[in-house]
Design a protein around this motif. Structure first.
Motif, mmCIF file in Angstrom:
data_model
loop_
_atom_site.group_PDB
_atom_site.id
_atom_site.type_symbol
_atom_site.label_atom_id
_atom_site.label_comp_id
_atom_site.label_asym_id
_atom_site.label_seq_id
_atom_site.Cartn_x
_atom_site.Cartn_y
_atom_site.Cartn_z
ATOM 1 N N ALA A 19 -11.334 -0.987 1.457
ATOM 2 C CA ALA A 19 -10.070 -0.459 0.962
ATOM 3 C C ALA A 19 -8.606 -1.306 0.866
ATOM 4 O O ALA A 19 -8.182 -1.545 -0.152
ATOM 5 C CB ALA A 19 -9.746 0.894 1.529
ATOM 6 N N LEU A 33 -7.186 -2.535 -2.598
ATOM 7 C CA LEU A 33 -5.899 -2.082 -2.855
ATOM 8 C C LEU A 33 -4.686 -3.022 -2.775
ATOM 9 O O LEU A 33 -3.491 -2.727 -2.996
ATOM 10 C CB LEU A 33 -5.550 -0.902 -1.931
ATOM 11 N N VAL A 51 0.814 -1.100 -0.132
ATOM 12 C CA VAL A 51 -0.054 -0.058 0.039
ATOM 13 C C VAL A 51 0.755 1.231 -0.012
ATOM 14 O O VAL A 51 1.694 1.319 0.967
ATOM 15 C CB VAL A 51 -0.695 -0.114 1.234
ATOM 16 N N TRP A 95 0.493 7.138 0.278
ATOM 17 C CA TRP A 95 -0.665 8.075 0.069
ATOM 18 C C TRP A 95 -1.954 7.382 -0.098
ATOM 19 O O TRP A 95 -3.018 7.986 0.527
ATOM 20 C CB TRP A 95 -0.387 8.959 -1.382
ATOM 21 N N LYS A 96 -1.930 6.252 -0.378
ATOM 22 C CA LYS A 96 -3.168 5.471 -0.256
ATOM 23 C C LYS A 96 -3.262 5.206 1.190
ATOM 24 O O LYS A 96 -4.640 5.226 1.566
ATOM 25 C CB LYS A 96 -3.019 4.102 -1.125
#
Length: 271
Positions: A37, A41, A7, A10-11
């Motif tokens: 999320a 991701l 990850v 920024w995510k």
């Protein structure tokens, strides 16, 4: 421990920021954002995603709680009664996970929260609860127990159940109901994270990164919640309940190879 996909910073910051804002605004843990999320991701398996989300919830809920408490928006007797039931219910729920069919329970849950959303929209102006009686305290323990059990069985956190229950059944002021909810989420998150860590079912470094990212937005959300009217608060929460219902409906019709966004796992729930 199972590993997750990478990850980017920024995510992780974005996930934490959105989860923190929801926690502050609505008195929920934030798992409704963190779990899907992480599944989208990363290649993290579902149980690890729930365990990681629950660990990330702790600093976010704690930040929300500090702000709510500073504004005197926590009903501590309510929180104590709910916490007793929620912690016990969470343990029971995770043990019953392999026994009780989830489909009928999910349908009942969907119908219940949709009815609650309608009730919130039709609620009159709330003036605050009466003095807590013994029967009221017992009722709160039962609500906490049901909340914890559903959390363990469905992977749904306590806030989406506790907040409307306090507003509708106990005439609690919405902002105080939210502050009380995060006061319950904090200890239940601690208990669940300890259990998940022992089972190597949480990515603690990733959870810490997401949780720290959500602290500032959680404080901002709590401040905003303190300033909005009861009617607006109820309407916003009703919209959130409808969203949760739609996500649960999606779990009833999973596509091939699709991980349910909010399927249950061996956690105490974090939304």
């Amino acid at each position: 421990m199972p590993t997750a996909g990478h990850v980017t910073p920024w995510k992780g910051l974005l996930i934490g920021a959105i989860a923190g804002m929801l926690s502050g605004l609505f008195g929920i843990g934030g798992g409704i954002v963190i779990v899907p999320a992480l599944l989208a991701l990363t290649k993290m398996e579902r149980k690890l995603a729930h365990g990681t989300s629950l660990a990330a919830t702790l600093p976010i809920a704690a930040a929300s709680l500090v702000t709510y408490a500073a504004n005197d928006n926590v009903d501590w007797p309510f929180a104590a009664c709910l916490a007793v039931g929620a912690i016990v219910g969470a343990v029971v729920g995770t043990h019953l996970l392999q026994v009780i069919p989830k489909t009928p329970l999910t349908i009942i849950f969907i119908v219940t929260i949709l009815a609650t959303a309608v009730r919130l929209l039709l609620s009159d102006e709330v003036v605050g609860r009466d003095q807590l009686s013994v029967l009221g305290g017992i009722a709160l323990v039962v609500i906490g127990f049901v909340t914890g059990t559903l959390a363990g069985l469905l992977g749904i956190g306590g806030g989406v159940i506790m907040v409307p229950a306090m507003v509708v059944l106990f005439s609690q002021v919405p902002v105080i109901a939210k502050g009380t909810s995060v006061a319950v989420i904090v200890p239940s998150s601690i208990v669940g994270t300890i259990r998940n860590r022992k089972k190597r079912n949480a990515d603690i470094p990733l959870a810490a990164a997401i949780g720290v990212a959500g602290i500032v937005s959680a404080v901002v959300g709590s401040i905003i919640s303190d300033g909005i009217s009861d009617g607006v608060s109820n309407a916003m929460f009703a919209i959130l309940l409808v969203l949760v219902a739609l996500l649960q409906i999606r779990t009833l019709f999973p596509s091939r190879g699709d991980d349910s966004l909010l399927d249950a796992s061996d956690t105490t729930g974090d939304a």
